[in-house]
Design a protein around this motif. Structure first.
Motif, short mmCIF file in Angstrom:
data_model
loop_
_atom_site.label_atom_id
_atom_site.label_comp_id
_atom_site.label_asym_id
_atom_site.label_seq_id
_atom_site.Cartn_x
_atom_site.Cartn_y
_atom_site.Cartn_z
N PHE A 1 -4.52 8.40 -2.55
CA PHE A 1 -4.47 9.76 -2.34
C PHE A 1 -5.04 10.13 -1.06
N LEU A 2 -4.19 11.27 -0.52
CA LEU A 2 -4.89 11.71 0.72
C LEU A 2 -4.88 13.49 0.51
N HIS A 3 -5.95 14.05 0.75
CA HIS A 3 -6.14 15.45 0.57
C HIS A 3 -6.64 15.69 2.01
N VAL A 4 -5.79 16.89 2.44
CA VAL A 4 -6.21 17.14 3.95
C VAL A 4 -6.71 18.66 3.51
N PHE A 5 -7.85 18.84 3.74
CA PHE A 5 -8.68 19.92 3.23
C PHE A 5 -8.63 21.03 4.04
N THR A 6 -8.10 22.20 3.49
CA THR A 6 -8.33 23.52 4.20
C THR A 6 -8.77 24.63 3.33
N GLU A 7 -9.72 25.28 3.51
CA GLU A 7 -10.15 26.30 2.63
C GLU A 7 -9.09 27.20 1.86
N LYS A 8 -8.27 27.71 2.98
CA LYS A 8 -7.26 28.62 2.43
C LYS A 8 -6.22 27.79 1.39
N ASP A 9 -5.74 26.69 1.76
CA ASP A 9 -4.74 26.07 0.94
C ASP A 9 -5.50 25.64 -0.29
N PHE A 10 -6.64 25.24 -0.40
CA PHE A 10 -7.21 24.90 -1.57
C PHE A 10 -7.32 25.95 -2.60
N ASN A 11 -7.86 27.11 -2.01
CA ASN A 11 -8.02 28.09 -2.79
C ASN A 11 -6.62 28.59 -3.31
N LYS A 12 -5.60 28.42 -2.66
CA LYS A 12 -4.32 29.03 -3.04
C LYS A 12 -3.70 27.91 -4.17
N ALA A 13 -3.99 26.61 -4.01
CA ALA A 13 -3.55 25.91 -5.11
C ALA A 13 -4.47 26.05 -6.38
N LEU A 14 -5.57 26.18 -6.31
CA LEU A 14 -6.67 26.25 -7.44
C LEU A 14 -6.55 27.60 -8.12
N GLY A 15 -6.28 28.54 -7.42
CA GLY A 15 -6.50 30.27 -7.85
C GLY A 15 -8.11 30.47 -8.42
N GLN A 16 -8.03 30.98 -9.69
CA GLN A 16 -9.22 31.28 -9.98
C GLN A 16 -10.38 30.25 -10.29
N GLU A 17 -9.93 28.97 -10.33
CA GLU A 17 -10.98 27.76 -10.62
C GLU A 17 -11.78 27.72 -9.05
N ALA A 18 -10.96 28.10 -8.09
CA ALA A 18 -11.72 28.10 -6.79
C ALA A 18 -12.35 29.61 -6.32
N LYS A 19 -12.15 30.55 -7.11
CA LYS A 19 -12.75 31.94 -6.80
C LYS A 19 -14.44 32.02 -6.68
N GLY A 20 -14.69 32.50 -5.64
CA GLY A 20 -15.95 32.72 -5.33
C GLY A 20 -17.00 31.71 -4.74
N LYS B 1 0.71 -1.06 0.03
CA LYS B 1 0.01 -0.11 0.01
C LYS B 1 0.82 1.33 -0.06
N ILE B 2 0.53 1.84 -0.89
CA ILE B 2 1.17 3.66 -1.01
C ILE B 2 0.19 4.60 -1.01
N LEU B 3 0.65 5.50 -0.01
CA LEU B 3 0.05 6.65 0.38
C LEU B 3 0.64 7.98 -0.30
N CYS B 4 -0.22 8.60 -1.11
CA CYS B 4 0.53 9.97 -1.68
C CYS B 4 -0.50 11.01 -1.45
N PRO B 5 0.07 12.04 -0.47
CA PRO B 5 -0.66 13.22 -0.14
C PRO B 5 -0.58 14.19 -1.46
N VAL B 6 -1.98 14.70 -1.39
CA VAL B 6 -2.05 15.56 -2.84
C VAL B 6 -2.83 16.90 -2.20
N ASP B 7 -2.04 17.88 -2.72
CA ASP B 7 -2.84 19.33 -2.46
C ASP B 7 -3.12 20.14 -3.82
N PHE B 8 -2.84 19.38 -4.73
CA PHE B 8 -3.09 20.02 -6.31
C PHE B 8 -2.03 20.84 -6.74
N SER B 9 -0.90 20.86 -5.81
CA SER B 9 0.00 21.87 -6.37
C SER B 9 0.79 21.15 -7.30
N SER B 10 1.67 21.76 -8.22
CA SER B 10 2.33 21.09 -9.20
C SER B 10 3.41 20.01 -8.57
#
Length: 274
Positions: free
Chosen positions: A34-53, A3-12
């Motif tokens: 895949f493991l995504h630890v969700f925070t609104e701030k980091d998610f907005n930062k990673a996705l930019g315009q896609e997450a706006k609004g 088993k392999i765990l890969c944290p993903v925050d959608f950054s390059s």
């Protein structure tokens, strides 16, 4: 390596690490999560315009959708041969990586990192350093600038530790799957040749792997630059180090992982924990 765990925050950096995780999963027929630890701030930062609004609920749904797309793409690419799933958690990143890795018994964590500062000697993305320090699992650190080709040449940084004997067996198990050559490298600043020869003979007495080379490299400057020079000289694909419990890294010649990585930002580092 089941088993392999890969944290993903959608950054390059994290998306680049997925390629490494997938190639390892293919060789070992591992489940990839895949493991995504969700925070609104980091998610907005990673996705930019896609997450706006978007509202919090909409952002969480978007994260879920993106992870499903990642999973589906892996399943499609491997024609279902690689089992793949994902987790979404909320809370502290390191705590959640530790929790999921331990509770579900993952064998390897694969993380992307943006690199190391030569000036400060710390990761730009300190989450990787914290994970190395806190999570008692093997961790593959993949720099953002690394490009996966193949693991044909693997360098293991040795410091005459008794634990090296166990760690090298782990390296051999990994190298066998990629038919890779292993270079057991010791950077010799002041050690005696006699001590080195004795250690090598002890290792050879129980190692059953033909594609292994022992290197005692004299170097006048610090260890990190010596390791990097050798990595570049051999055009190696992977650096492996051993981390002793509750220490920064007493192997690798009593240098910290960050000091060594500060010289090489384009090669992945596998940190073993035994």
């Amino acid at each position: 390596m089941n088993k392999i765990l890969c944290p993903v925050d959608f950054s390059s950096a994290s998306l680049n690490a997925i390629e490494y995780a997938l190639e390892i999963a293919k060789k070992f027929n591992s489940r990839l999560s895949f493991l995504h630890v969700f925070t609104e701030k980091d998610f907005n930062k990673a996705l930019g315009q896609e997450a706006k609004g978007k509202t919090f609920k909409e952002l969480l749904a978007l994260a879920n959708s993106k992870l499903k797309l990642l999973v589906n793409s892996i399943v499609e690419e491997t024609e279902g041969q690689i089992k793949c799933d994902f987790h979404i958690e909320m809370g502290d990143l390191i705590d959640k990586i530790k929790e999921v890795a331990y509770d579900e018994n993952y064998d390897l964590v694969v993380m992307g990192t943006t690199g190391v500062s030569r000036v400060q000697g710390i990761f730009f993305g300190s989450n990787t350093e914290d994970t190395i320090d806190e999570v008692r699992k093997p961790i593959l650190c993949v720099p953002n600038s690394a490009n996966f080709k193949h693991f044909k040449k693997i360098v293991y940084a040795s410091d005459f530790l008794e634990e090296d004997k166990m760690a090298i067996q782990e390296v051999i198990s990994f190298a066998t799957m990629f038919d890779a050559r292993i270079y057991v490298l010791h950077i010799n600043l002041s050690d005696s040749e006699k001590a080195y020869d004795k250690f090598v003979e002890e290792l050879k007495s129980f190692i059953q792997y033909n594609k292994i080379t022992f290197v005692n490299k004299s170097y006048k400057d610090d260890v990190g630059s010596g390791i990097n020079e050798y990595m570049q000289q051999e055009n190696a694909d992977l650096l492996v180090a051993f981390k002793r419990k509750r220490n920064i890294v007493e192997s690798m010649f009593s240098k910290s992982i960050t000091e060594v990585l500060s010289y090489s930002t384009d090669k992945p580092l596998l940190v073993l924990k035994l």
